[in-house]
Enzyme design. Structure first.
Site, PDB file in Angstrom:
ATOM      1  N   LYS A   9       2.097   1.853   0.448  1.00 51.22           N
ATOM      2  CA  LYS A   9       1.176   2.933  -0.331  1.00 51.22           C
ATOM      3  C   LYS A   9       2.174   4.168  -0.433  1.00 51.22           C
ATOM      4  CE  LYS A   9      -3.523   1.648   0.979  1.00 51.22           C
ATOM      5  NZ  LYS A   9      -4.667   2.138   1.420  1.00 51.22           N
ATOM      6  N   TYR A  49      -9.188  -0.879  -7.349  1.00 51.65           N
ATOM      7  CA  TYR A  49     -10.043  -0.521  -6.225  1.00 51.65           C
ATOM      8  C   TYR A  49     -11.519  -0.381  -6.820  1.00 51.65           C
ATOM      9  CZ  TYR A  49      -6.485   0.393  -2.545  1.00 51.65           C
ATOM     10  OH  TYR A  49      -5.729   0.281  -1.532  1.00 51.65           O
ATOM     11  N   ASN A 112      -3.036   6.002   4.656  1.00 55.70           N
ATOM     12  CA  ASN A 112      -2.842   4.865   5.501  1.00 55.70           C
ATOM     13  C   ASN A 112      -1.825   3.833   5.473  1.00 55.70           C
ATOM     14  OD1 ASN A 112      -4.358   3.322   3.762  1.00 55.70           O
ATOM     15  ND2 ASN A 112      -5.973   3.074   5.079  1.00 55.70           N
ATOM     16  N   HIS A 115      -1.796  -1.488   2.098  1.00 59.25           N
ATOM     17  CA  HIS A 115      -3.274  -2.224   1.893  1.00 59.25           C
ATOM     18  C   HIS A 115      -2.948  -3.573   2.310  1.00 59.25           C
ATOM     19  CE1 HIS A 115      -6.361  -4.064  -0.462  1.00 59.25           C
ATOM     20  NE2 HIS A 115      -5.481  -4.666  -0.737  1.00 59.25           N
ATOM     21  N   GLU A 126      -6.367 -10.328  -6.189  1.00 59.69           N
ATOM     22  CA  GLU A 126      -5.333  -9.261  -6.213  1.00 59.69           C
ATOM     23  C   GLU A 126      -3.749  -9.799  -6.555  1.00 59.69           C
ATOM     24  OE1 GLU A 126      -5.848  -7.321  -2.366  1.00 59.69           O
ATOM     25  OE2 GLU A 126      -8.007  -6.629  -2.905  1.00 59.69           O
TER      26      GLU A 126
END
Ligand code: ATP
Ligand code: MG
Length: 137
Positions: A9, A49, A112, A115, A126
């Site tokens: 990320k 998302y 965080n 993913h 995905e």
């Protein structure tokens, strides 16, 4: 043999730790079989998302995921989905086990570091979202 999607990320890309995170995958028997760096558009992040669109943090999540480039990779190995989740650690780094990516590189539940797909079924969706079949080795 199984495949999963991993995304480094924007927070972790900004911290210059892509290589350190890749080392965690490789050291744990996951092979990188496709990779691309990309600055997600709002539409791409919202689409990725979409399952979270009713959640209170959705706006914040899309804002964060479009704040800078991400590194997207397909990982391959035995139980790749579960193994990647294990290497990542808990969603909230405060709850993540010692030695996990989120414990070592993440600052908050929102920012965080990584993913990972949460099931083989979602992994397939995905992977197809970001990669053409011809881009996976
Ligand atoms: P990811 O899907 O990114 O691998 P995850 O499966 O561990 O993470 P999810 O429940 O799918 O967690 O949430 C997706 C992402 O939304 C999280 O990684 C985090 O960036 C963000 N998120 C989740 N819960 C919160 C929250 N309470 N506040 C802010 N952001 C959150
Ligand atoms: Mg998830």
């Amino acid at each position: 043999i199984e495949r999963t999607i991993s995304i480094v990320k924007p927070d972790a890309v900004g911290k210059n730790v892509i290589g350190k995170i890749y080392d965690r995958f490789e050291s744990n028997g996951l092979k990188i079989v496709a990779a691309k760096m990309k600055h997600l558009s709002r539409a791409e992040a919202e689409g990725f998302y979409a399952v979270h669109k009713e959640r209170p943090f959705f706006g914040e999540l899309v804002e964060f995921m479009t704040s800078g480039p991400v590194m997207i990779q397909v990982l391959e190995g035995e139980n790749a989905v579960a193994k990647n989740r294990e290497i990542m650690g808990a969603t909230n780094p405060a709850n993540a086990d010692v030695g996990t990516i989120r414990k070592d590189f993440a600052d908050s539940v929102g920012e965080n570091a990584v993913h990972g797909s949460d099931s083989a079924e979602n992994a397939a969706i995905e992977i197809a979202y970001f990669f053409a079949a011809t881009e996976i080795c």
